[in-house]
Scaffold this motif. Sequence first.
Motif, short mmCIF file in Angstrom:
data_model
loop_
_atom_site.label_atom_id
_atom_site.label_comp_id
_atom_site.label_asym_id
_atom_site.label_seq_id
_atom_site.Cartn_x
_atom_site.Cartn_y
_atom_site.Cartn_z
N SER A 154 0.84 -1.20 0.00
CA SER A 154 0.00 0.00 0.00
C SER A 154 0.87 1.25 0.00
O SER A 154 2.00 1.23 0.52
N PRO A 155 0.39 2.35 -0.57
CA PRO A 155 1.16 3.60 -0.53
C PRO A 155 1.49 4.03 0.90
O PRO A 155 2.58 4.56 1.15
N ASP A 156 0.57 3.81 1.84
CA ASP A 156 0.83 4.19 3.23
C ASP A 156 2.00 3.42 3.81
O ASP A 156 2.86 4.00 4.51
N TYR A 157 2.03 2.10 3.55
CA TYR A 157 3.14 1.30 4.06
C TYR A 157 4.46 1.78 3.47
O TYR A 157 5.46 1.95 4.20
N LEU A 158 4.50 2.01 2.18
CA LEU A 158 5.74 2.41 1.51
C LEU A 158 6.20 3.79 1.97
O LEU A 158 7.41 4.07 2.01
N ALA A 159 5.26 4.66 2.32
CA ALA A 159 5.62 6.01 2.77
C ALA A 159 6.31 5.97 4.13
O ALA A 159 7.17 6.82 4.43
N LYS A 160 5.96 5.00 4.95
CA LYS A 160 6.50 4.92 6.30
C LYS A 160 7.71 3.99 6.41
O LYS A 160 8.53 4.14 7.32
N ALA A 161 7.83 3.03 5.51
CA ALA A 161 8.89 2.02 5.60
C ALA A 161 10.16 2.49 4.88
O ALA A 161 10.15 3.47 4.13
N ALA A 162 11.25 1.75 5.12
CA ALA A 162 12.51 2.05 4.45
C ALA A 162 12.37 1.78 2.95
O ALA A 162 11.57 0.92 2.55
N PRO A 163 13.11 2.49 2.11
CA PRO A 163 13.00 2.28 0.66
C PRO A 163 13.34 0.84 0.26
O PRO A 163 14.20 0.21 0.88
N VAL A 164 12.65 0.35 -0.74
CA VAL A 164 12.96 -0.97 -1.29
C VAL A 164 13.63 -0.74 -2.64
O VAL A 164 12.96 -0.44 -3.64
N GLN A 165 14.95 -0.87 -2.68
CA GLN A 165 15.71 -0.58 -3.89
C GLN A 165 16.25 -1.83 -4.57
O GLN A 165 16.66 -1.79 -5.72
N SER A 166 16.24 -2.94 -3.86
CA SER A 166 16.70 -4.21 -4.42
C SER A 166 15.94 -5.34 -3.73
O SER A 166 15.40 -5.15 -2.63
N PRO A 167 15.89 -6.53 -4.33
CA PRO A 167 15.20 -7.64 -3.67
C PRO A 167 15.74 -7.93 -2.27
O PRO A 167 14.97 -8.32 -1.37
N GLU A 168 17.05 -7.74 -2.07
CA GLU A 168 17.65 -8.03 -0.76
C GLU A 168 17.08 -7.13 0.35
O GLU A 168 17.06 -7.53 1.53
N ASP A 169 16.60 -5.94 -0.01
CA ASP A 169 16.02 -5.04 0.99
C ASP A 169 14.77 -5.62 1.64
O ASP A 169 14.38 -5.21 2.73
N MET A 183 14.34 -8.35 3.02
CA MET A 183 14.62 -9.09 4.26
C MET A 183 14.43 -8.21 5.49
O MET A 183 14.29 -8.71 6.61
N GLN A 184 14.40 -6.88 5.29
CA GLN A 184 14.20 -5.95 6.41
C GLN A 184 12.76 -5.44 6.47
O GLN A 184 12.46 -4.57 7.28
N HIS A 185 11.89 -5.98 5.62
CA HIS A 185 10.52 -5.50 5.57
C HIS A 185 9.53 -6.54 6.08
O HIS A 185 9.83 -7.74 6.14
N ARG A 186 8.34 -6.05 6.41
CA ARG A 186 7.24 -6.94 6.75
C ARG A 186 6.72 -7.57 5.46
O ARG A 186 6.31 -6.85 4.55
N HIS A 202 11.21 -13.39 5.79
CA HIS A 202 10.69 -13.88 7.07
C HIS A 202 9.29 -13.29 7.24
O HIS A 202 9.14 -12.10 7.55
N PRO A 203 8.25 -14.09 7.00
CA PRO A 203 6.88 -13.56 6.98
C PRO A 203 6.47 -12.92 8.30
O PRO A 203 6.69 -13.48 9.37
N ALA A 238 -4.44 -2.85 3.63
CA ALA A 238 -4.52 -2.23 4.96
C ALA A 238 -3.17 -1.73 5.45
O ALA A 238 -3.11 -1.09 6.52
N GLY A 239 -2.09 -1.99 4.71
CA GLY A 239 -0.78 -1.45 5.06
C GLY A 239 0.06 -2.31 5.97
O GLY A 239 0.97 -1.82 6.64
N HIS A 240 -0.21 -3.63 5.99
CA HIS A 240 0.54 -4.51 6.88
C HIS A 240 1.90 -4.93 6.33
O HIS A 240 2.72 -5.47 7.07
N GLY A 241 2.15 -4.75 5.03
CA GLY A 241 3.45 -5.15 4.50
C GLY A 241 3.44 -5.36 3.00
O GLY A 241 2.53 -4.92 2.30
N VAL A 242 4.48 -6.05 2.53
CA VAL A 242 4.71 -6.29 1.11
C VAL A 242 4.25 -7.71 0.78
O VAL A 242 4.50 -8.64 1.53
N ALA A 243 3.59 -7.86 -0.38
CA ALA A 243 3.08 -9.18 -0.77
C ALA A 243 3.30 -9.39 -2.26
O ALA A 243 3.52 -8.44 -3.02
#
Length: 305
Positions: free
Chosen positions: A168-183, A185-188, A217-218, A234-239
């Motif tokens: 969701s746009p809300d999740y991405l606005a608050k979370a760290a940038p996702v610039q590569s697939p390896e990033d 691992m630090q996301h929900r 890690h789900p 709802a902004g719970h994470g990346v899917a």
Amino acid sequence: MISSDDLAFFSVLAKSASLAESARKLDVTPPAVTQRLRALEARIGIRLIDRSGRKMSLTDEGALVASHGTIVAEAMEALSEALADRKKAVGGHLRIAAPHGFGRVHVAPVVDAFAKAHPRVTVTLDLSDHPGAQLVESSDVIIHIGPPGPMNQIVTTLAPNRRILCASPDYLAKAAPVQSPEDLMQHRCLVVRENDEDVTLWRFLHPSREASTVRIHPAMCSNDGAVIREWAIAGHGVAIRSEWNIAADLAARRLKRVLPSWEVPPADVVAMLGTRFGRSARTTAFLAMLRQSLAPPPWRRKKVK
């Protein structure tokens, strides 16, 4: 002597928990079922069912009669279908299996239209979480999203379907940038658990870089893809979700694509054909109608305002 009518009658009894249930299926009274059963047993001189109270069980001889009844019923159905195919008649019983979400949205409306166009066909649509090769023996058509079954399985592609990394746009606005697939691992991460697949191993392809595989890690998981979609909105994470499932959400900006330069391996919509009696006229007619409804794929059609 046992007739085909006797075998059909006894097949209903064999698949029922009680004589009362058999009576309901046959639309007769329980005494009528009991009388016919006794007459059949007296005629062949063998007890077919042990009855104790309200429960009943097949004797060894009853199980033998039931198994032969199944063989005869399938042979009769196969003969009827072969004769119908000779005159290109669309009739008989069509058994379809499909995933819950896709089946409700894209298969059920086609079944509705097909039943109206071919009133001589009866249809069973079985919606399940993960229809697959295990249903081949009992179905005429299995609608499947993703890699097909065994190599010897007859498969026809119905429509292309990409899988998309989204949030969701809300999740991405608050979370760290996702610039590569390896990033990731630090996301929900939100995961659909399917069969015995390793769903925590996410694979990505890039037109100018090497493929990347990430062990995530789900944070949340479910066996229902619709739930994962709702959690993502709802902004719970990346899917990772199918294009058919979230195209409208992307267009409405409820979801946003993540890592747009990377692709997730696709999961095309395919039909696996059952092996019951080969390709029947009704199966061919249904597949033609379903393929037409998916061409072009509804999730890729531009809506005219």
